[in-house]
Design a protein around this motif. Sequence first.
Motif, PDB file in Angstrom:
ATOM      1  N   LEU A 102      75.624 -19.462 -36.622  1.00 44.00           N
ATOM      2  CA  LEU A 102      74.835 -18.235 -36.752  1.00 44.00           C
ATOM      3  C   LEU A 102      74.724 -17.479 -35.435  1.00 44.00           C
ATOM      4  O   LEU A 102      74.477 -16.267 -35.430  1.00 44.00           O
ATOM      5  CB  LEU A 102      73.444 -18.570 -37.288  1.00 44.00           C
ATOM      6  N   ASP A 103      74.917 -18.173 -34.327  1.00 43.69           N
ATOM      7  CA  ASP A 103      74.862 -17.541 -33.008  1.00 43.69           C
ATOM      8  C   ASP A 103      76.260 -17.344 -32.416  1.00 43.69           C
ATOM      9  O   ASP A 103      76.396 -17.121 -31.206  1.00 43.69           O
ATOM     10  CB  ASP A 103      74.019 -18.396 -32.044  1.00 43.69           C
ATOM     11  N   SER A 104      77.287 -17.438 -33.260  1.00 41.71           N
ATOM     12  CA  SER A 104      78.669 -17.334 -32.782  1.00 41.71           C
ATOM     13  C   SER A 104      79.339 -16.072 -33.315  1.00 41.71           C
ATOM     14  O   SER A 104      78.841 -15.442 -34.253  1.00 41.71           O
ATOM     15  CB  SER A 104      79.472 -18.555 -33.251  1.00 41.71           C
ATOM     16  N   PRO A 105      80.498 -15.709 -32.741  1.00 43.92           N
ATOM     17  CA  PRO A 105      81.236 -14.539 -33.245  1.00 43.92           C
ATOM     18  C   PRO A 105      82.154 -14.853 -34.422  1.00 43.92           C
ATOM     19  O   PRO A 105      82.868 -13.975 -34.899  1.00 43.92           O
ATOM     20  CB  PRO A 105      82.053 -14.113 -32.020  1.00 43.92           C
ATOM     21  N   VAL A 106      82.156 -16.095 -34.896  1.00 41.84           N
ATOM     22  CA  VAL A 106      83.026 -16.471 -36.015  1.00 41.84           C
ATOM     23  C   VAL A 106      82.724 -15.586 -37.225  1.00 41.84           C
ATOM     24  O   VAL A 106      81.569 -15.461 -37.640  1.00 41.84           O
ATOM     25  CB  VAL A 106      82.824 -17.961 -36.388  1.00 41.84           C
ATOM     26  N   ASN A 107      83.772 -14.989 -37.784  1.00 41.35           N
ATOM     27  CA  ASN A 107      83.578 -14.154 -38.971  1.00 41.35           C
ATOM     28  C   ASN A 107      84.423 -14.602 -40.165  1.00 41.35           C
ATOM     29  O   ASN A 107      84.357 -14.013 -41.238  1.00 41.35           O
ATOM     30  CB  ASN A 107      83.874 -12.679 -38.651  1.00 41.35           C
ATOM     31  N   ARG A 108      85.223 -15.650 -39.950  1.00 39.82           N
ATOM     32  CA  ARG A 108      86.017 -16.233 -41.028  1.00 39.82           C
ATOM     33  C   ARG A 108      85.904 -17.754 -40.929  1.00 39.82           C
ATOM     34  O   ARG A 108      85.908 -18.315 -39.835  1.00 39.82           O
ATOM     35  CB  ARG A 108      87.496 -15.826 -40.935  1.00 39.82           C
ATOM     36  N   LEU A 109      85.821 -18.419 -42.086  1.00 39.78           N
ATOM     37  CA  LEU A 109      85.715 -19.866 -42.093  1.00 39.78           C
ATOM     38  C   LEU A 109      86.647 -20.433 -43.155  1.00 39.78           C
ATOM     39  O   LEU A 109      86.656 -19.953 -44.298  1.00 39.78           O
ATOM     40  CB  LEU A 109      84.274 -20.292 -42.362  1.00 39.78           C
ATOM     41  N   LEU A 110      87.421 -21.415 -42.761  1.00 40.00           N
ATOM     42  CA  LEU A 110      88.351 -22.090 -43.667  1.00 40.00           C
ATOM     43  C   LEU A 110      87.861 -23.527 -43.831  1.00 40.00           C
ATOM     44  O   LEU A 110      87.919 -24.326 -42.906  1.00 40.00           O
ATOM     45  CB  LEU A 110      89.763 -22.047 -43.089  1.00 40.00           C
ATOM     46  N   PHE A 111      87.323 -23.814 -45.003  1.00 45.81           N
ATOM     47  CA  PHE A 111      86.660 -25.092 -45.276  1.00 45.81           C
ATOM     48  C   PHE A 111      87.626 -26.025 -45.998  1.00 45.81           C
ATOM     49  O   PHE A 111      88.037 -25.749 -47.127  1.00 45.81           O
ATOM     50  CB  PHE A 111      85.414 -24.855 -46.124  1.00 45.81           C
ATOM     51  N   VAL A 112      87.975 -27.126 -45.342  1.00 49.09           N
ATOM     52  CA  VAL A 112      88.861 -28.124 -45.944  1.00 49.09           C
ATOM     53  C   VAL A 112      88.014 -29.062 -46.797  1.00 49.09           C
ATOM     54  O   VAL A 112      87.213 -29.839 -46.278  1.00 49.09           O
ATOM     55  CB  VAL A 112      89.631 -28.910 -44.876  1.00 49.09           C
ATOM     56  N   SER A 113      88.195 -28.977 -48.106  1.00 48.33           N
ATOM     57  CA  SER A 113      87.414 -29.764 -49.048  1.00 48.33           C
ATOM     58  C   SER A 113      88.343 -30.683 -49.839  1.00 48.33           C
ATOM     59  O   SER A 113      89.478 -30.933 -49.438  1.00 48.33           O
ATOM     60  CB  SER A 113      86.619 -28.835 -49.973  1.00 48.33           C
ATOM     61  N   SER A 114      87.857 -31.186 -50.960  1.00 47.71           N
ATOM     62  CA  SER A 114      88.610 -32.184 -51.724  1.00 47.71           C
ATOM     63  C   SER A 114      88.441 -31.973 -53.221  1.00 47.71           C
ATOM     64  O   SER A 114      87.370 -31.548 -53.694  1.00 47.71           O
ATOM     65  CB  SER A 114      88.118 -33.588 -51.341  1.00 47.71           C
ATOM     66  N   THR A 115      89.482 -32.321 -53.976  1.00 49.31           N
ATOM     67  CA  THR A 115      89.398 -32.241 -55.435  1.00 49.31           C
ATOM     68  C   THR A 115      88.494 -33.336 -55.997  1.00 49.31           C
ATOM     69  O   THR A 115      88.238 -33.361 -57.206  1.00 49.31           O
ATOM     70  CB  THR A 115      90.792 -32.355 -56.073  1.00 49.31           C
ATOM     71  N   SER A 116      87.990 -34.210 -55.142  1.00 47.29           N
ATOM     72  CA  SER A 116      87.045 -35.232 -55.604  1.00 47.29           C
ATOM     73  C   SER A 116      85.735 -34.608 -56.087  1.00 47.29           C
ATOM     74  O   SER A 116      84.923 -35.294 -56.729  1.00 47.29           O
ATOM     75  CB  SER A 116      86.754 -36.238 -54.487  1.00 47.29           C
ATOM     76  N   VAL A 117      85.513 -33.329 -55.795  1.00 47.56           N
ATOM     77  CA  VAL A 117      84.284 -32.669 -56.264  1.00 47.56           C
ATOM     78  C   VAL A 117      84.297 -32.438 -57.775  1.00 47.56           C
ATOM     79  O   VAL A 117      83.249 -32.162 -58.362  1.00 47.56           O
ATOM     80  CB  VAL A 117      84.050 -31.310 -55.561  1.00 47.56           C
ATOM     81  N   TYR A 118      85.465 -32.570 -58.415  1.00 47.20           N
ATOM     82  CA  TYR A 118      85.540 -32.320 -59.850  1.00 47.20           C
ATOM     83  C   TYR A 118      85.231 -33.573 -60.656  1.00 47.20           C
ATOM     84  O   TYR A 118      85.510 -34.694 -60.238  1.00 47.20           O
ATOM     85  CB  TYR A 118      86.943 -31.820 -60.230  1.00 47.20           C
ATOM     86  N   GLN A 119      84.698 -33.360 -61.843  1.00 48.85           N
ATOM     87  CA  GLN A 119      84.453 -34.441 -62.790  1.00 48.85           C
ATOM     88  C   GLN A 119      85.765 -34.836 -63.474  1.00 48.85           C
ATOM     89  O   GLN A 119      86.711 -34.048 -63.558  1.00 48.85           O
ATOM     90  CB  GLN A 119      83.452 -33.987 -63.865  1.00 48.85           C
ATOM     91  N   ASP A 120      85.821 -36.080 -63.952  1.00 46.94           N
ATOM     92  CA  ASP A 120      86.946 -36.504 -64.782  1.00 46.94           C
ATOM     93  C   ASP A 120      86.754 -35.915 -66.176  1.00 46.94           C
ATOM     94  O   ASP A 120      85.948 -36.416 -66.976  1.00 46.94           O
ATOM     95  CB  ASP A 120      87.018 -38.033 -64.867  1.00 46.94           C
ATOM     96  N   LEU A 121      87.491 -34.841 -66.450  1.00 40.05           N
ATOM     97  CA  LEU A 121      87.333 -34.133 -67.718  1.00 40.05           C
ATOM     98  C   LEU A 121      88.422 -34.491 -68.731  1.00 40.05           C
ATOM     99  O   LEU A 121      88.450 -33.948 -69.841  1.00 40.05           O
ATOM    100  CB  LEU A 121      87.340 -32.620 -67.468  1.00 40.05           C
ATOM    101  N   ASN A 122      89.328 -35.398 -68.330  1.00 41.32           N
ATOM    102  CA  ASN A 122      90.425 -35.840 -69.203  1.00 41.32           C
ATOM    103  C   ASN A 122      91.283 -34.672 -69.683  1.00 41.32           C
ATOM    104  O   ASN A 122      91.686 -34.609 -70.852  1.00 41.32           O
ATOM    105  CB  ASN A 122      89.888 -36.628 -70.401  1.00 41.32           C
ATOM    106  N   ARG A 123      91.528 -33.731 -68.766  1.00 40.33           N
ATOM    107  CA  ARG A 123      92.374 -32.572 -69.063  1.00 40.33           C
ATOM    108  C   ARG A 123      92.735 -31.886 -67.752  1.00 40.33           C
ATOM    109  O   ARG A 123      92.338 -32.315 -66.674  1.00 40.33           O
ATOM    110  CB  ARG A 123      91.649 -31.594 -69.994  1.00 40.33           C
ATOM    111  N   THR A 124      93.497 -30.804 -67.851  1.00 45.34           N
ATOM    112  CA  THR A 124      93.809 -29.997 -66.673  1.00 45.34           C
ATOM    113  C   THR A 124      92.539 -29.335 -66.159  1.00 45.34           C
ATOM    114  O   THR A 124      91.749 -28.797 -66.933  1.00 45.34           O
ATOM    115  CB  THR A 124      94.861 -28.930 -67.014  1.00 45.34           C
ATOM    116  N   VAL A 125      92.370 -29.379 -64.832  1.00 47.29           N
ATOM    117  CA  VAL A 125      91.152 -28.871 -64.203  1.00 47.29           C
ATOM    118  C   VAL A 125      91.498 -27.711 -63.270  1.00 47.29           C
ATOM    119  O   VAL A 125      92.418 -27.812 -62.442  1.00 47.29           O
ATOM    120  CB  VAL A 125      90.445 -29.986 -63.405  1.00 47.29           C
ATOM    121  N   THR A 126      90.764 -26.610 -63.391  1.00 45.48           N
ATOM    122  CA  THR A 126      90.945 -25.442 -62.525  1.00 45.48           C
ATOM    123  C   THR A 126      89.720 -25.266 -61.639  1.00 45.48           C
ATOM    124  O   THR A 126      88.710 -25.973 -61.786  1.00 45.48           O
ATOM    125  CB  THR A 126      91.152 -24.170 -63.355  1.00 45.48           C
TER     126      THR A 126
END
Length: 275
Positions: A102-126
Amino acid sequence: MGELQKISILGCGWLGLPLAEQLVSAGYTVKGSTTSPGKLELLQAKNIQPFLINLQDENLEKQTLADFLDSDLLVLNIPPKLRSDGGESYLHQMHILLKALLDSPVNRLLFVSSTSVYQDLNRTVTEEDIHFTKEADSDNMLLKAEDMFTEREEWITTIVRFGGLVGGSRQPGKFLAGKKNLPNGDAPVNLIHLDDCIAILQRIIEEQEWGKTYNACADKHPMRKVFFTKAAESLGLTPPEFNDMEETHFKLISNKKLKDDLSYLFIHPDPMLFF
């Protein structure tokens, strides 16, 4: 290179270091952080401005973090260790980082996340299926961290949810070798090679695809028992043994949005050819 000139990469490990090297070679000024003092010289040798930053260190100097965040773009690449304390320490680190941002000049952020955030839906997940996680697992620490940064107006965040990470020092043949009574042998794997991780993040930066969320995993999804058997055998290791199960729990991650938006062709589209 577009409008972004200075890039800070928080976490120069398996993915962050080769990404930093690639961005340096593309002409960007790159700052890289590590928690290991012995790695500072390595970063310096690769023309990456080195910073010793451990967000868990109570003695971390605010000025050091401020100098590191004196950039246009932050690549946030700290994998949470959710098994140790359920992710509480990870969220604490993210709050410390958020305050400094909040005190920095950063104006873009690229967040490396994971598909582990999705539930097992037993189908294709978007990407849109994240609402199932919000309903069923509202305390998901990684999802909370994503929201923490995407909800801010001070910068624009793009999230990349990677599948299982392989390549480089991460040899999948070692993951399950010799193990027995493993579940979900018929489930599809969602994997991505290091080369594609680097190329995708660079493409997002160059194409300035901000304010987006992307799933990133290889095109093909072989069965767990087929993939990990071949992976172990390719290293001369004892292949894993999977249980026969009446019911399989899985998610098949779609990468369509990423390929459409970025016109991206995977370097390694078939995990069976990773070896």
